[in-house]
Write a protein that holds these residues in place. Structure first.
Motif, mmCIF file in Angstrom:
data_model
loop_
_atom_site.group_PDB
_atom_site.id
_atom_site.type_symbol
_atom_site.label_atom_id
_atom_site.label_comp_id
_atom_site.label_asym_id
_atom_site.label_seq_id
_atom_site.Cartn_x
_atom_site.Cartn_y
_atom_site.Cartn_z
ATOM 1 N N PRO A 1 14.898 5.238 -4.264
ATOM 2 C CA PRO A 1 16.192 5.929 -4.179
ATOM 3 C C PRO A 1 16.127 7.186 -3.314
ATOM 4 O O PRO A 1 17.143 7.621 -2.784
ATOM 5 N N GLN A 2 14.928 7.755 -3.172
ATOM 6 C CA GLN A 2 14.845 8.997 -2.400
ATOM 7 C C GLN A 2 15.063 8.780 -0.910
ATOM 8 O O GLN A 2 15.331 9.716 -0.170
ATOM 9 N N VAL A 3 14.904 7.520 -0.472
ATOM 10 C CA VAL A 3 15.060 7.276 0.959
ATOM 11 C C VAL A 3 16.453 7.670 1.424
ATOM 12 O O VAL A 3 16.625 8.315 2.447
ATOM 13 N N ASN A 4 17.448 7.316 0.626
ATOM 14 C CA ASN A 4 18.782 7.666 1.111
ATOM 15 C C ASN A 4 19.081 9.154 0.968
ATOM 16 O O ASN A 4 20.024 9.669 1.543
ATOM 17 N N GLU A 5 18.227 9.854 0.224
ATOM 18 C CA GLU A 5 18.320 11.319 0.175
ATOM 19 C C GLU A 5 18.245 11.885 1.590
ATOM 20 O O GLU A 5 18.961 12.806 1.968
ATOM 21 N N ALA A 6 17.352 11.282 2.344
ATOM 22 C CA ALA A 6 17.137 11.770 3.699
ATOM 23 C C ALA A 6 18.368 11.571 4.565
ATOM 24 O O ALA A 6 18.540 12.240 5.572
ATOM 25 N N TYR A 7 19.229 10.646 4.176
ATOM 26 C CA TYR A 7 20.389 10.352 5.011
ATOM 27 C C TYR A 7 21.671 10.966 4.485
ATOM 28 O O TYR A 7 22.457 11.549 5.205
ATOM 29 N N LEU A 8 21.924 10.774 3.209
ATOM 30 C CA LEU A 8 23.229 11.150 2.678
ATOM 31 C C LEU A 8 23.122 12.217 1.615
ATOM 32 O O LEU A 8 24.038 12.415 0.819
ATOM 33 N N GLY A 9 22.023 12.903 1.558
ATOM 34 C CA GLY A 9 21.865 13.914 0.528
ATOM 35 C C GLY A 9 21.942 13.291 -0.861
ATOM 36 O O GLY A 9 22.357 13.934 -1.816
ATOM 37 N N GLY A 10 21.555 12.015 -0.965
ATOM 38 C CA GLY A 10 21.486 11.378 -2.276
ATOM 39 C C GLY A 10 22.798 10.820 -2.775
ATOM 40 O O GLY A 10 22.886 10.348 -3.902
ATOM 41 N N TYR B 1 7.399 5.371 7.464
ATOM 42 C CA TYR B 1 7.295 6.790 7.167
ATOM 43 C C TYR B 1 8.712 7.353 7.185
ATOM 44 O O TYR B 1 9.529 6.955 8.020
ATOM 45 N N VAL B 2 9.000 8.297 6.291
ATOM 46 C CA VAL B 2 10.310 8.939 6.287
ATOM 47 C C VAL B 2 10.138 10.370 6.781
ATOM 48 O O VAL B 2 9.256 11.089 6.307
ATOM 49 N N MET B 3 10.951 10.773 7.744
ATOM 50 C CA MET B 3 10.869 12.145 8.249
ATOM 51 C C MET B 3 12.112 12.922 7.847
ATOM 52 O O MET B 3 13.223 12.385 7.842
ATOM 53 N N GLU B 4 11.890 14.200 7.508
ATOM 54 C CA GLU B 4 13.000 15.103 7.229
ATOM 55 C C GLU B 4 12.645 16.444 7.829
ATOM 56 O O GLU B 4 11.530 16.924 7.649
ATOM 57 N N THR B 5 13.582 17.047 8.525
ATOM 58 C CA THR B 5 13.409 18.350 9.198
ATOM 59 C C THR B 5 11.976 18.564 9.693
ATOM 60 O O THR B 5 11.320 19.543 9.352
ATOM 61 N N GLY B 6 11.535 17.660 10.536
ATOM 62 C CA GLY B 6 10.275 17.869 11.241
ATOM 63 C C GLY B 6 9.018 17.527 10.469
ATOM 64 O O GLY B 6 7.913 17.714 10.972
ATOM 65 N N ARG B 7 9.146 17.065 9.236
ATOM 66 C CA ARG B 7 7.955 16.725 8.454
ATOM 67 C C ARG B 7 8.034 15.288 7.959
ATOM 68 O O ARG B 7 9.125 14.755 7.786
ATOM 69 N N GLY C 1 4.893 4.607 2.820
ATOM 70 C CA GLY C 1 4.596 3.502 1.925
ATOM 71 C C GLY C 1 4.904 2.190 2.608
ATOM 72 O O GLY C 1 5.282 2.161 3.783
ATOM 73 N N THR C 2 4.728 1.091 1.884
ATOM 74 C CA THR C 2 5.099 -0.191 2.470
ATOM 75 C C THR C 2 6.611 -0.244 2.521
ATOM 76 O O THR C 2 7.314 0.461 1.787
ATOM 77 N N SER C 3 7.098 -1.070 3.406
ATOM 78 C CA SER C 3 8.537 -1.127 3.597
ATOM 79 C C SER C 3 9.262 -1.546 2.333
ATOM 80 O O SER C 3 10.341 -1.058 2.031
ATOM 81 N N LYS C 4 8.637 -2.453 1.584
ATOM 82 C CA LYS C 4 9.269 -2.897 0.339
ATOM 83 C C LYS C 4 9.464 -1.735 -0.618
ATOM 84 O O LYS C 4 10.518 -1.555 -1.213
ATOM 85 N N GLU C 5 8.382 -0.930 -0.747
ATOM 86 C CA GLU C 5 8.470 0.232 -1.638
ATOM 87 C C GLU C 5 9.598 1.170 -1.191
ATOM 88 O O GLU C 5 10.401 1.620 -2.006
ATOM 89 N N LEU C 6 9.609 1.431 0.096
ATOM 90 C CA LEU C 6 10.595 2.393 0.592
ATOM 91 C C LEU C 6 12.017 1.870 0.420
ATOM 92 O O LEU C 6 12.927 2.634 0.113
ATOM 93 N N GLU D 1 0.330 -4.170 13.299
ATOM 94 C CA GLU D 1 1.383 -3.811 12.357
ATOM 95 C C GLU D 1 2.710 -3.511 13.057
ATOM 96 O O GLU D 1 2.731 -3.150 14.223
ATOM 97 N N ILE D 2 3.798 -3.632 12.286
ATOM 98 C CA ILE D 2 5.047 -2.996 12.697
ATOM 99 C C ILE D 2 5.250 -1.831 11.742
ATOM 100 O O ILE D 2 5.358 -2.032 10.529
ATOM 101 N N VAL D 3 5.241 -0.631 12.308
ATOM 102 C CA VAL D 3 5.423 0.552 11.476
ATOM 103 C C VAL D 3 6.720 1.201 11.890
ATOM 104 O O VAL D 3 7.005 1.329 13.081
ATOM 105 N N CYS D 4 7.556 1.593 10.903
ATOM 106 C CA CYS D 4 8.784 2.267 11.320
ATOM 107 C C CYS D 4 8.795 3.698 10.838
ATOM 108 O O CYS D 4 8.133 4.071 9.869
ATOM 109 N N LEU D 5 9.543 4.502 11.601
ATOM 110 C CA LEU D 5 9.655 5.920 11.348
ATOM 111 C C LEU D 5 11.151 6.153 11.170
ATOM 112 O O LEU D 5 11.922 5.952 12.116
#
Lengths: 586, 245, 294
Positions: free
Chosen positions: B229-238, B209-215, B220-225, B29-33
């Motif tokens: 919309p929550q993915v960009n929450e981790a970057y730009l606070g939504g 996998y998406v990480m935020e403050t150590g957790r 999910g699969t990359s397509k799902e992620l 697999e190619i898995v990204c974090l």
């Protein structure tokens, strides 16, 4: 040092237990030469006292300020030869000779102090070694003045109300000098200068950014080191009435170093203990003299590896276990921030910072206005921290102009900028980790000037404000990370800042700590403090910031209201990246 | 399953960097974090490669616990870590850097070594051209290529890459990631990729996998992620949600 | 003796002694590069090397080559012990305690030597009994020629070993980036131990080379060590070329200064030069950056 007994630190210093200790020491000084009459022991005591005074110089230089000097025997020789020449060849007398020695040693101290501007650490140690080796050769070979290897004999002793012509009287005199020096160096440790010195030792850059003129502090440290070395030398010369160059070589400098290391570098008492032990031990083991030398080498290695604080460090820790918990003085005033009389607090015009080919910043402009919390954001490596470093004076920009309250500050030294009221925190905490929380904040408080009383009041107010009152006497390094962050904040607030630069204050904090920090910053903001905030945590940015500048690859890509900037397509791309890679089989 | 982390926590001195991290990587697999700066992605890799000892939890590689194994031994087990900031050995040439990459492989003949190095030169033509240049003279993109090629020289079962896009121009990022994908296909190497550039990382990976403050907060699969919309929450606070509507 | 011959004589002996400084400086530079430790005990290691040769050669009466090789083995073991008991416990501390520990180790070595051998200077015979020969008014002492040959050979060996062997490259990798070296599977602790062993051997060989020229005493190492430091800094700390050129420069300046300016200040010239270097051009001849981070 102004002696004002209303001064709270002096009152704290001269509390009853300390006064009793001083009285006992004084009694020992007065009685010792009367009780002990053995000529042999009296001579050893003179030697120990002379070495002790010289070792105290290293306490200031190495212990307080963290500068490794291997040239203490040079200062020692200056004092010795000054007294020797003035009492034998010239008719200037002991006091004149001693004074001449102090002046010459001070000059040499200045030289080494300014060398510390050029080099630091092991290279500075090497400078002192060079001076030591060359100076020792001069003593040996400048026969016209020093009489070469034959040395100088018939050295005189001082007059103090009476001729101190026998060993017992001179022993009393030497102990008295040692006593006074110990008292001064002990008091120095907790004075404003002493705190600055220890701040320089713990973290030079943080000290500089808190308004401590680090160069001046280092020069003064070498100056005191030299003066004490010379004074010790003067006592030594008159104690033995004969000196020769082989007492002032590199080896002797290493001996002085060993004394403070064995005794403990961070306290005046350590120097005395070390000097006494290394003077008496060889005599006590004189039957095993050669074996003693092996023991001596072993002691030094063992002490350094296993007891980094020396013998006094142990005693001190032992005593602390029995002393009751110290209470902070009462907080007398509320925390205050500096007044800005200009609407545009900070203005950055076309700043560029190039490191070789790397353009960390390339023509960035923005302004921070009074009362704002201005966020500076951007992806990793976009130049945010570089920008903070340029503003606070750590880097001089390649081009461009920084204006603070209408005054250009480009290229000024950090401590000058700090004294104007611009202060900063660091991404990777730069605390004075071996100093207590209280002392850390006191160093920060010194920046705003005023009397010791005002400095203390401001520090107490800042500690109260961040809620660290209960741990104020703890060493910073023993605190949990969240508290350490608060210490850094308090340290900056105590100095009445006009603009606070925060470099990732939330990094490493957990959710609840972040929450608390956010509330604290809002309270500070309500007091009217302008802030420039570098942060990655977007929830904190939305909670706090009123304005925002976004950097990417050293250039400004957006500026304005937070919501506006964060929805700018360029910003979204910088953070989330673009989908340029083919998506055929992802 | 190739690699499994179960409830791993780790800290630097007093600073807790990751908390209760669990993840899985399957063979091939190619898995990204992904996640913002300081979320604990690099720390997770450091724990796997043994540079940082976890305070709690287990790291299992091919059925064997490795959380207490030394980094140099973990490399021998077949995990190759290309750390953040490239870490090309500055005073050695490109070729020497590559040779050292293979230093864990016992019994590799000189001829085979040369053949493999030539193969890397084919994969990364720039490196072939600069084979005798010292590491520090390379540009950022070239250093990144060298880092990856050196990681591959160990013939790892799993390649971990930490922010290969950091500080690179977009066109080079694209090249690097395309090469990564080719490598995975060609050698069947499993890849664990840490990236700040989320869209790109997700576009070449199978799962994320998406990480935020150590957790780890999402997986999910990359397509799902990608469409979450929550993915960009981790970057730009939504913030970018408003933009996308 | 003609003026030219005097000059030639001084240049010859300056370069030869400079070669010894260069060997010591190389040892200091290698340890510094791979561990960031400034080893102030290098001079005293030199002294121990000289005593090792003295025991094997003069007291046990072994033939020169065997005594020489045996001394190298013994000192190699000593180098391992040194890193295990002085460097290793302090490896994560700042530079100051480590410097002081190496100074302490130096004091210890000197004093052990004093206890074992006493304060009487010991004499070691030169490699070749026949003294030397004269060419054009310049006397070529065979021991000095031995020094030059051994130094040159060791620097060539250094070059070949570091540039053309796998172990050498692993040691270089360790020096350049310890974390990355670990990630490449290089056993870093072992590489550091090798570096200490090798550097100790270099210092010891320096001691064995000068033993027949100077008398062997417990204090012989401190000036040698300090001059090696001077050489190291003049050449730019941690630079192999710098160690060689710095060492020879120090040797020449000392010899020429003594001959033409003032013989009694022979030992002062290297340090005066170093002082100028530190205050005016702290990055050394080849420009390695000196200023340390806070």
């Amino acid at each position: 040092m102004k002696m004002n007994l209303n001064n709270p630190t002096l009152r704290e210093k001269f509390k009853p237990s300390a006064l009793i200790a001083i009285a006992i020491c004084l009694a020992v000084v007065v009685l010792f030469p009367i009780v002990v009459t053995s000529r042999y022991i009296v001579n050893l005591v003179i030697l120990a006292a002379a070495s002790g005074v010289a070792a105290l110089g290293l306490t200031v230089c190495l212990g307080y300020t963290g500068l490794l000097s291997m040239a203490q025997a040079v200062f020692y020789s200056i004092g010795s030869y000054a007294v020797a020449l003035c009492t034998t060849r010239m008719d200037i007398g002991w006091w004149g000779g001693m004074f001449l020695g102090l002046v010459l040693a001070a000059l040499m101290g200045l030289f080494l102090g300014f060398a510390s501007l050029k080099v630091s650490g092991r290279y500075l140690a090497m400078v002192t070694i060079c001076v030591q080796v060359v100076f020792a050769l001069v003593l040996m070979n400048w026969r016209e003045v020093t009489n070469g290897a034959d040395g100088i004999s018939g050295i005189g002793r001082p007059w103090l109300f009476t001729e101190l012509d026998d060993a017992q009287k001179f022993c009393w005199f030497s102990l008295a000098v040692l006593f006074i020096c110990v008292l001064i160096i002990w008091a120095l440790k907790t004075s404003k200068l002493g705190r600055s010195m220890r701040a320089v030792r713990e973290n030079e850059m943080a000290a500089e950014c808190l308004g401590v003129n680090t160069l001046r502090v280092k020069v003064i440290a070498f100056l005191i080191c030299g003066v004490l070395g010379s004074l010790g030398g003067s006592l030594y010369a008159s104690g033995f009435l004969y000196i020769s160059p082989d007492s002032f070589v590199y080896q002797n400098s290493v001996d002085f170093l060993s004394m403070v290391l064995v005794g403990g570098t961070d306290s005046a008492f350590g120097a005395v203990i070390g000097a006494s032990i290394l003077t008496f031990l060889p005599e006590a083991l004189c039957d095993l003299e050669s074996l003693y030398l092996v023991i001596y080498g072993c002691i030094i290695i063992v002490v350094i590896i296993f007891m980094p604080d020396g013998l006094w460090g142990y005693v001190d820790r032992f005593m602390r276990r029995f002393s009751k918990k110290k209470m902070l003085p009462e907080v007398k005033q509320a925390l205050a921030v500096g007044e800005c009389d200009c609407d545009e607090v900070l203005h950055i015009e076309n700043i560029g910072m190039h490191f070789g080919g790397l353009k960390a910043l390339d023509g960035v402009d923005y302004a921070v206005h009074k009362g704002e919390i201005h966020a500076l954001i951007g992806p990793n490596g976009s130049g945010k921290t570089t920008c903070i470093n340029v503003i606070s004076g750590i880097y001089t920009p390649t081009f461009g102009k920084v204006t603070f309250l209408g005054e250009e500050i480009t290229g000024m030294k950090p401590h000058i900028i700090a004294r104007k009221g611009l202060t900063r925190t660091f991404q990777n905490l730069r605390l004075f980790s071996k100093l207590s929380v209280y002392e850390n904040v006191l160093v920060g408080s010194q920046r705003a000037g005023g009397s010791e009383e005002e400095i203390i009041d401001r520090a107490l107010a800042a500690i109260e404000f961040v809620g660290l009152k209960d741990v104020a006497y703890e060493q910073c390094r023993s605190l949990p990370y969240g508290h350490q962050k608060l210490v850094e904040l308090a340290r900056n607030l105590a100095g009445k800042p006009k603009l606070l630069l925060l470099d990732e204050p939330a990094a490493g904090l957990n959710e609840s700590e972040k929450e608390m920090l956010g509330d604290l910053l809002i309270r500070i903001h309500k007091m009217g403090l302008t802030m420039l905030l570098v942060e990655h945590d977007m929830s904190l940015i939305s909670k706090l910031a009123t304005k925002c500048t976004v950097l990417n690859f050293g250039e400004k890509i957006a500026d304005g209201d937070v919501d506006e900037a964060l929805t700018d397509p360029q910003v979204v791309e910088a953070y989330l990246g673009t989908k340029e890679v083919s998506e055929d089989d992802a | 399953m190739m690699l499994e982390m179960k409830g791993v926590s780790a800290s630097y001195d007093a600073v807790q960097a990751i908390r209760d991290v669990s993840l899985e990587v399957n063979e091939g697999e190619i898995v990204c974090l992904i996640g913002a700066n300081g979320a604990g992605k690099s720390t997770t890799l450091k724990v796997i490669s043994g540079l940082l000892r976890p305070n709690a939890g287990e790291v299992i590689f091919e059925g064997k616990q490795i959380q207490k194994t030394k980094p140099e031994e973990i490399v021998r087990l077949g995990i190759s870590h290309v750390p953040e900031g490239r870490r090309v050995l500055p005073g050695l040439t490109v070729r020497e850097n590559l040779e050292l990459g293979a230093s864990v492989r016992k019994g590799l003949s000189k001829a085979d070594l040369n053949k493999e190095i030539e193969h890397q030169y084919e994969l990364f033509p720039d490196l072939g051209r600069l084979r005798n240049a010292l590491g520090w003279t390379l540009s950022g993109g070239q250093q990144q290529m060298l880092g990856i090629a050196r990681g591959l020289m160990a013939r790892p079962k799993m390649l971990m890459m930490d922010e290969p896009s950091l500080g690179l121009a977009p066109i080079i990022v694209k090249q690097v990631l395309e090469t990564t994908k080719r490598i995975s296909k060609e050698f069947g190497t499993t890849v664990l990729l840490v990236e700040q550039n989320a869209s790109m990382a997700l576009s070449i990976s199978n799962r994320g996998y998406v990480m935020e403050t150590g957790r780890i907060t999402m997986s999910g699969t990359s397509k799902e992620l990608l469409s979450n919309p929550q993915v960009n929450e981790a970057y730009l606070g939504g913030r970018s949600r408003k933009l996308k509507g | 003796m003609s003026g030219l011959a005097i000059l030639g004589q001084n240049v010859f002996s300056g370069i030869a002694i400079g070669g010894v400084y260069a060997l010591l400086a190389l040892g200091i530079a290698l340890i510094y590069r791979s561990t960031n430790v400034t080893n102030f005990a290098q001079g005293d290691i030199t002294m121990l090397g000289a005593y090792a040769l003295y025991i094997l050669l003069e007291q046990l009466g072994l033939p020169y080559p065997i005594a020489f090789l045996l001394a190298i083995v013994v000192m190699g073991i000593f180098g391992w012990l040194f890193q295990r008991f002085v460097y290793y416990p302090l490896r994560n501390r700042s530079f100051l305690p480590v410097i002081i520990a190496t100074i302490g180790a130096g004091i210890l070595f000197q004093n052990v030597a004093l206890v074992v051998f006493g304060s009487i200077p010991r004499k070691v015979n030169p490699v070749f009994a026949s003294g030397g020969f004269t060419v054009g008014g310049v006397y070529f002492d065979l021991q000095y020629i031995v020094i030059l040959v051994v130094t040159a050979a060791l620097f060539v060996f250094q070059y070949l070993f570091f540039e053309h062997t796998s172990l050498g490259k692993k040691m270089q990798a360790t020096a350049q980036d310890k974390t990355m070296a670990q990630l490449l599977g290089i056993p870093v602790a072992l590489m550091i131990a090798f570096t200490f062993i090798y550097s100790t051997i270099l210092g010891a060989i320096g001691g064995m080379l000068v033993a027949p020229i100077y008398f062997v005493t417990n204090r012989m190492g401190s000036t040698l060590g300090l001059k090696a430091f001077a050489a190291c800094i003049c050449g730019g700390f941690g630079d192999v070329r710098g160690a060689l050129i710095g060492g020879i420069a120090i040797g020449l300046i000392e010899a020429l200064g003594a001959a033409y300016i003032a013989p009694v200040y022979k030992d002062a010239f290297p340090f005066l030069l170093l002082l100028v270097f530190l205050l005016v051009r702290p990055q050394g001849i080849f420009g390695e950056k000196v200023s340390e981070k806070a």
